[in-house]
Design a protein around this motif. Structure first.
Motif, PDB file in Angstrom:
ATOM      1  N   ASN A 215       0.860  -1.183   0.000  1.00  0.00           N
ATOM      2  CA  ASN A 215       0.000   0.000   0.000  1.00  0.00           C
ATOM      3  C   ASN A 215       0.900   1.237   0.000  1.00  0.00           C
ATOM      4  O   ASN A 215       1.438   1.627   1.033  1.00  0.00           O
ATOM      5  CB  ASN A 215      -0.897  -0.022   1.250  1.00  0.00           C
ATOM      6  CG  ASN A 215      -1.936   1.084   1.214  1.00  0.00           C
ATOM      7  OD1 ASN A 215      -2.195   1.684   0.171  1.00  0.00           O
ATOM      8  ND2 ASN A 215      -2.511   1.374   2.373  1.00  0.00           N
ATOM      9  N   GLN A 229      -6.277   8.091  -2.557  1.00  0.00           N
ATOM     10  CA  GLN A 229      -5.590   6.951  -1.958  1.00  0.00           C
ATOM     11  C   GLN A 229      -5.590   7.035  -0.435  1.00  0.00           C
ATOM     12  O   GLN A 229      -5.739   6.016   0.245  1.00  0.00           O
ATOM     13  CB  GLN A 229      -4.143   6.877  -2.473  1.00  0.00           C
ATOM     14  CG  GLN A 229      -4.028   6.440  -3.924  1.00  0.00           C
ATOM     15  CD  GLN A 229      -2.577   6.362  -4.368  1.00  0.00           C
ATOM     16  OE1 GLN A 229      -1.970   7.392  -4.674  1.00  0.00           O
ATOM     17  NE2 GLN A 229      -2.027   5.160  -4.394  1.00  0.00           N
ATOM     18  N   ASN A 232      -8.837   5.964   0.961  1.00  0.00           N
ATOM     19  CA  ASN A 232      -9.101   4.519   0.814  1.00  0.00           C
ATOM     20  C   ASN A 232      -8.041   3.655   1.500  1.00  0.00           C
ATOM     21  O   ASN A 232      -7.891   2.481   1.165  1.00  0.00           O
ATOM     22  CB  ASN A 232      -9.177   4.159  -0.680  1.00  0.00           C
ATOM     23  CG  ASN A 232     -10.341   4.823  -1.377  1.00  0.00           C
ATOM     24  OD1 ASN A 232     -11.395   5.035  -0.778  1.00  0.00           O
ATOM     25  ND2 ASN A 232     -10.152   5.168  -2.653  1.00  0.00           N
ATOM     26  N   GLN A 234      -6.322   1.087   3.613  1.00  0.00           N
ATOM     27  CA  GLN A 234      -6.825  -0.133   4.243  1.00  0.00           C
ATOM     28  C   GLN A 234      -6.004  -0.525   5.468  1.00  0.00           C
ATOM     29  O   GLN A 234      -6.310  -1.522   6.125  1.00  0.00           O
ATOM     30  CB  GLN A 234      -6.811  -1.281   3.230  1.00  0.00           C
ATOM     31  CG  GLN A 234      -7.732  -1.026   2.041  1.00  0.00           C
ATOM     32  CD  GLN A 234      -7.704  -2.182   1.058  1.00  0.00           C
ATOM     33  OE1 GLN A 234      -6.898  -3.097   1.174  1.00  0.00           O
ATOM     34  NE2 GLN A 234      -8.594  -2.134   0.074  1.00  0.00           N
ATOM     35  N   SER A 235      -4.950   0.216   5.749  1.00  0.00           N
ATOM     36  CA  SER A 235      -4.137  -0.050   6.927  1.00  0.00           C
ATOM     37  C   SER A 235      -3.726   1.272   7.547  1.00  0.00           C
ATOM     38  O   SER A 235      -3.918   2.343   6.953  1.00  0.00           O
ATOM     39  CB  SER A 235      -2.890  -0.864   6.547  1.00  0.00           C
ATOM     40  OG  SER A 235      -2.100  -0.154   5.613  1.00  0.00           O
ATOM     41  N   THR A 333      -8.524 -10.816   6.614  1.00  0.00           N
ATOM     42  CA  THR A 333      -8.403  -9.804   5.570  1.00  0.00           C
ATOM     43  C   THR A 333      -6.967  -9.349   5.365  1.00  0.00           C
ATOM     44  O   THR A 333      -6.720  -8.338   4.736  1.00  0.00           O
ATOM     45  CB  THR A 333      -9.254  -8.564   5.934  1.00  0.00           C
ATOM     46  OG1 THR A 333      -8.796  -8.048   7.196  1.00  0.00           O
ATOM     47  CG2 THR A 333     -10.712  -8.926   6.032  1.00  0.00           C
ATOM     48  N   THR A 335      -3.455  -9.010   3.734  1.00  0.00           N
ATOM     49  CA  THR A 335      -2.984  -9.158   2.361  1.00  0.00           C
ATOM     50  C   THR A 335      -2.031 -10.319   2.262  1.00  0.00           C
ATOM     51  O   THR A 335      -1.153 -10.488   3.082  1.00  0.00           O
ATOM     52  CB  THR A 335      -2.275  -7.862   1.918  1.00  0.00           C
ATOM     53  OG1 THR A 335      -3.176  -6.783   2.064  1.00  0.00           O
ATOM     54  CG2 THR A 335      -1.805  -7.964   0.487  1.00  0.00           C
ATOM     55  N   GLU A 340      -7.677 -15.644   0.727  1.00  0.00           N
ATOM     56  CA  GLU A 340      -8.179 -14.553  -0.107  1.00  0.00           C
ATOM     57  C   GLU A 340      -7.897 -14.787  -1.578  1.00  0.00           C
ATOM     58  O   GLU A 340      -8.432 -14.104  -2.426  1.00  0.00           O
ATOM     59  CB  GLU A 340      -7.527 -13.228   0.318  1.00  0.00           C
ATOM     60  CG  GLU A 340      -8.035 -12.714   1.650  1.00  0.00           C
ATOM     61  CD  GLU A 340      -7.556 -11.299   1.899  1.00  0.00           C
ATOM     62  OE1 GLU A 340      -6.848 -10.751   1.027  1.00  0.00           O
ATOM     63  OE2 GLU A 340      -7.910 -10.752   2.934  1.00  0.00           O
TER      64      GLU A 340
END
Length: 430
Positions: A215, A229, A232, A234-235, A333, A335, A340
């Motif tokens: 990311n 970005q 959004n 995610q971490s 979830t 990565t 996944e």
């Protein structure tokens, strides 16, 4: 002995046989006792365990004492049996006494007590220590003399009498101990212990998030792209770089972004964003997880970039990634997790993304794909084929048929893993 009656001689013989059984059982019990359990009991203050530990500190003296006592008793028993045999059967009594006494000592003084001691070493060793410890002090001069002779004899033969092996276990031996613990250690705890032992076999590049999945935000991009970005994320951490990810600036924490946006809600300037980054912690790609876990602790770090020998960034590793190798996944979830990147179909086949990590696939699907080379399924298939396939094809890996479904941009995007191939049973002719 001529003045002693037969009944007295029989009683004396019986007592000698029992004493011989004591020495034989003590020897096996002392040598068979679990040294780690004994050490634990000694540390908790168990008096009998301390006595046994004292005796086992010098096993040559203990063995010398037991063998001296056992041989003296057996020789005395042989003499008494000979007298009894001669009184009952004359000259033939010597042969009869030898045969009978051999059977008696073999059954009652050797096999039976040693078998019991091997099965219940603590129950034999602990009571025996009450007698053996004071005996060692009484017969110490004789024991020391015997040990002096035998130790020098061993030196002549090229054996170091002081070179006894220490009570230490290798990682593989400890793994066997954990496996053999059974119900003494819960299965979940066994898995965690085994995972800790495996840390030294796994390197950071085995569990890292690949560079293309990091990311990250290019500071040279338009602010609208950067803002999208950031919104959004995610971490809690995002990597900031200039142009190429190898030109990384540092990690940006979500809390710092929030403070910047709060101070300047219209458009935070890029220099402020760059000044808010945190210094990068770099990790060599071949670092074992056991070493990296300690380094994270020593450097007070939780995240680092994995670099190769040329300094190029290969991926990203976090403290949570290493801990998940020990205790399992914290979430579903993260990565790079195999769950996944795969989909199970009703026919038993599994559709897997080419970027799936091989170690995660092996754990998730109970496979045995090789992990000493490429780290992803795409890399493994490309290595086996020797080229990038233009059209869908099927190959065999570890008795599994792997059908390549999609290839684009010189990368295998998805494959289908068919159920394990079963060997056809041979039909027997009637």
């Amino acid at each position: 002995m001529d003045e002693l009656s037969l009944s007295t001689l029989f009683i004396t013989l019986g007592v000698l046989v029992l004493i011989s059984a004591f020495f034989s059982g003590s020897e096996t019990g002392m040598m068979s006792v679990n040294r780690y359990k004994l050490r634990h009991l000694s540390q908790t203050g168990h008096k009998a365990a301390k006595r046994v530990s004292y005796l086992l500190d010098r096993p040559d003296r203990l063995i010398g004492l037991i063998l001296i006592g056992n041989n003296l008793v057996n020789i005395a028993a042989s003499a008494v049996a000979t007298v009894i045999g001669m009184r009952l059967y004359g000259d033939y009594g010597i042969l009869i006494a030898t045969i009978v006494l051999t059977l008696i000592i073999l059954i009652f003084s050797e096999v039976t007590p040693k078998t019991i001691a091997a099965l219940r070493p603590e129950r034999v060793a602990f009571p025996s220590s009450f007698i053996l410890k004071p005996m060692l002090k009484i017969f110490y001069p004789l024991v020391a003399a015997v040990n002096f002779i035998t130790n020098n004899l061993m030196r002549v033969l090229g054996i170091d009498p002081n070179g006894t092996g220490k009570d230490s276990l290798s990682a593989e031996e400890l793994r066997t101990v954990v496996h053999e613990a059974g119900s003494l250690i819960p299965s979940r705890h066994q898995e965690m212990l085994l995972s800790i032992l495996d840390l030294e076999k796994v390197t950071v590049d085995d569990i890292m998030i690949p560079r293309n999945e990091i990311n990250a935000i290019d500071i040279n991009a338009d602010w609208s792209v950067i803002a999208r970005q950031l919104n959004n994320m995610q971490s809690t951490l995002v990597l900031l770089y200039r142009g190429e990810i190898d030109d990384a600036i540092g990690f940006l924490h979500a809390r710092d972004v929030l403070q910047l946006v709060t101070r300047n809600p219209d458009e935070p300037d890029k220099p402020s964003l760059v000044r808010a980054v945190r210094e990068i912690y770099f990790i060599p790609e071949s670092t074992p997880l056991s070493v990296q876990l300690i380094k994270f602790q020593q450097n007070k770090e939780r995240i680092g970039l994995v670099v190769d020998e040329y300094g190029d960034i290969q991926g990203l590793v976090t403290l949570e990634d290493i801990l998940e190798e020990i205790v399992g996944d914290f979430t579903t979830t993260m990565t790079g997790q195999a769950s996944e990147t795969l989909r199970r179909d009703p026919d038993g086949s599994v559709v897997i993304e080419g970027s799936a990590n091989l170690r995660e696939l092996n754990k998730e699907l109970k496979l045995n794909f090789p992990t000493d080379g490429p780290k992803t399924l795409n890399g493994l298939l490309t290595e086996i084929i020797g080229d990038i396939p233009d059209n869908p094809m099927c190959i065999k890996i570890d008795e599994h048929a792997v059908e390549i479904l999609e290839v684009s941009d010189s990368v295998i995007k998805s494959v289908r893993l068919l159920p394990k191939l079963r060997k056809k049973a041979k039909r027997s002719s009637a």
